[in-house]
Design a protein around this motif. Structure first.
Motif, mmCIF file in Angstrom:
data_model
loop_
_atom_site.group_PDB
_atom_site.id
_atom_site.type_symbol
_atom_site.label_atom_id
_atom_site.label_comp_id
_atom_site.label_asym_id
_atom_site.label_seq_id
_atom_site.Cartn_x
_atom_site.Cartn_y
_atom_site.Cartn_z
ATOM 1 N N GLU A 140 0.851 -1.174 0.000
ATOM 2 C CA GLU A 140 0.000 0.000 0.000
ATOM 3 C C GLU A 140 0.895 1.234 0.000
ATOM 4 N N SER B 4 7.492 2.376 0.652
ATOM 5 C CA SER B 4 6.287 1.969 -0.072
ATOM 6 C C SER B 4 6.073 2.810 -1.323
ATOM 7 N N GLY C 107 -7.409 -3.101 6.139
ATOM 8 C CA GLY C 107 -6.674 -2.605 4.972
ATOM 9 C C GLY C 107 -5.673 -3.606 4.431
ATOM 10 N N SER C 108 -4.409 -3.161 4.284
ATOM 11 C CA SER C 108 -3.398 -4.044 3.700
ATOM 12 C C SER C 108 -3.060 -5.223 4.621
ATOM 13 N N SER D 131 -12.271 -2.096 5.326
ATOM 14 C CA SER D 131 -11.649 -1.221 4.336
ATOM 15 C C SER D 131 -12.307 0.145 4.443
ATOM 16 N N ASP E 2 -11.575 0.523 -2.351
ATOM 17 C CA ASP E 2 -10.292 0.256 -1.695
ATOM 18 C C ASP E 2 -10.115 -1.202 -1.293
ATOM 19 N N ILE F 13 -8.974 -4.569 -1.185
ATOM 20 C CA ILE F 13 -7.905 -5.308 -1.871
ATOM 21 C C ILE F 13 -8.396 -6.730 -2.172
ATOM 22 N N GLY G 39 -1.726 3.007 6.942
ATOM 23 C CA GLY G 39 -3.138 3.095 6.571
ATOM 24 C C GLY G 39 -4.022 3.606 7.689
#
Ligand SMILES: Cc1cc2nc3c(=O)[nH]c(=O)nc-3n(C[C@H](O)[C@H](O)[C@H](O)COP(=O)(O)OP(=O)(O)OC[C@H]3O[C@@H](n4cnc5c(N)ncnc54)[C@H](O)[C@@H]3O)c2cc1C
Ligand SMILES: [Zn+2]
Lengths: 84, 220
Positions: free
Chosen positions: B48, B56, B95-96, B123, B128, B130, B219
């Motif tokens: 991310e 990143s 998130g990631s 998320s 968004d 993933i 994130g």
């Protein structure tokens, strides 16, 4: 920049340069409160100057690794013992 | 996607350390979870991009196909799941943080495992999410895998799913009860992981059955 806590697991790469076995499953006894945990369950800080492992119960510093160029200095002073 | 010469193979949940060296010798090292299953041919990581993220933003913005990277790994044995385990599986991602859990989900599918598995995935917005399409596909395979999405910032019209942060009530509604003795893996930004892990403990899950992987403030 404040260093944010991650898991002992995040130290596995650096530890693999020191020990010949995978270390996140190794049991570590805290030199302060005596709690025994697998290294992966303790808390880690990777952005302090060097890398630090702290007891997940009492926050006592268990292990410190500091790299200066090619040299890696390791202190295990905060652990009572580590089972390999 | 990475081609790895002499890659020893990995276990689902492990990570690699990526090291970047600048021309003046300055080095930065970060950990990235492996997203691919052990059964896959190529190693995949999912990064991310953080707005001012040193490593990143380079990996996402500047790295080109054919470039070489300095990698160490596979690393870790603590945050690992193998498809021969029999406990019901609870995966909770922010998130990631879904990345190492995706390796477990892909591994489970590739190995033909059928342990009941739930992914609770938070998320910001539907765009968004993933691995969204792959997750939908795997969830419709009928082999005991379900995804529960949480959208915390923006929801598509008609969204009836969760919009709040993961809490004990949500985990008790959609997760496994402690008496089913599930294995739980929680991964994401550090504050997210803290909140979920303490909620699970509150619900009576034994601490050693809850494995955590904190990504730092990513994130958050
Ligand atoms: C085991 C493990 C697995 C991971 N897997 C993944 C993955 O699969 N995908 C992924 O995208 N990320 C993953 N991460 C996070 C990743 O390692 C980096 O932390 C992230 O990519 C940010 O690095 P950066 O150099 O881009 O940002 P930086 O330049 O380091 O930081 C960007 C901003 O965030 C803050 N920040 C970031 N990290 C920290 C920290 N630890 N302590 C204090 N401040 C911080 C900085 O202060 C800065 O404001 C993982 C982390 C760990 C420990
Ligand atoms: Zn202690």
């Amino acid at each position: 920049m404040d260093d944010v806590m991650v898991d002992g697991n995040a130290l596995a790469g650096e530890l693999s340069e020191v020990f010949s076995q995978e270390m996140t499953l190794a049991r570590v006894a805290c030199g302060s409160c005596g709690a025994v945990e697998q290294l992966g369950a303790d808390h880690a800080y990777t952005r302090a100057p060097g890398m630090v492992l702290r007891c997940c119960h009492c926050d006592h510093v268990l292990l410190v690794m500091v790299r200066a160029g090619e040299q890696l200095r390791v202190s295990l002073a905060g652990s009572r013992w580590i089972d390999l | 996607m990475l081609d790895m010469p002499e890659w020893p193979g990995h276990r689902a949940g492990q990570h690699v350390d990526v090291r970047l060296t600048a021309e003046d010798g300055y080095q930065a090292q970060r950990s990235y979870s492996i997203a691919s299953a052990p059964e896959d041919d190529r190693l995949a990581i999912t990064v991310e991009a953080l707005p001012d993220g040193e490593v990143s933003s380079y990996l996402v913005g500047e790295l080109r196909v054919g470039d070489q990277l300095e990698l160490r790994g596979p690393i870790g044995g603590y945050f690992v799941w193998e498809a021969d385990r029999t406990e019901p599986l609870l995966l909770v991602a922010g998130g990631s943080g879904v990345v190492p859990l995706m390796s477990m989900i892909r591994h489970r599918h590739a190995a033909g495992a059928t342990v009941p598995t739930k992914l609770l995935f938070s998320s910001r917005a539907w765009e968004d999410v993933i691995y969204r399409d792959e997750l939908e596909r795997l969830a419709s395979a009928g082999d005991g895998f379900a995804v529960i999405h949480i959208l915390t910032r923006m929801q598509p019209e008609g969204w009836t799913g969760y919009t709040r942060r993961v809490d004990a009530a949500m985990l008790s509604d959609v997760g496994w009860s402690a008496s089913a003795m599930p294995a739980s893996f929680v991964c994401g930004p550090t504050p997210f992981v803290e909140a979920v892990a303490s909620a699970l403990v509150l619900l009576g899950h034994a601490a050693p059955t809850i494995k955590t992987e904190r990504f730092g403030p990513t994130g958050g």
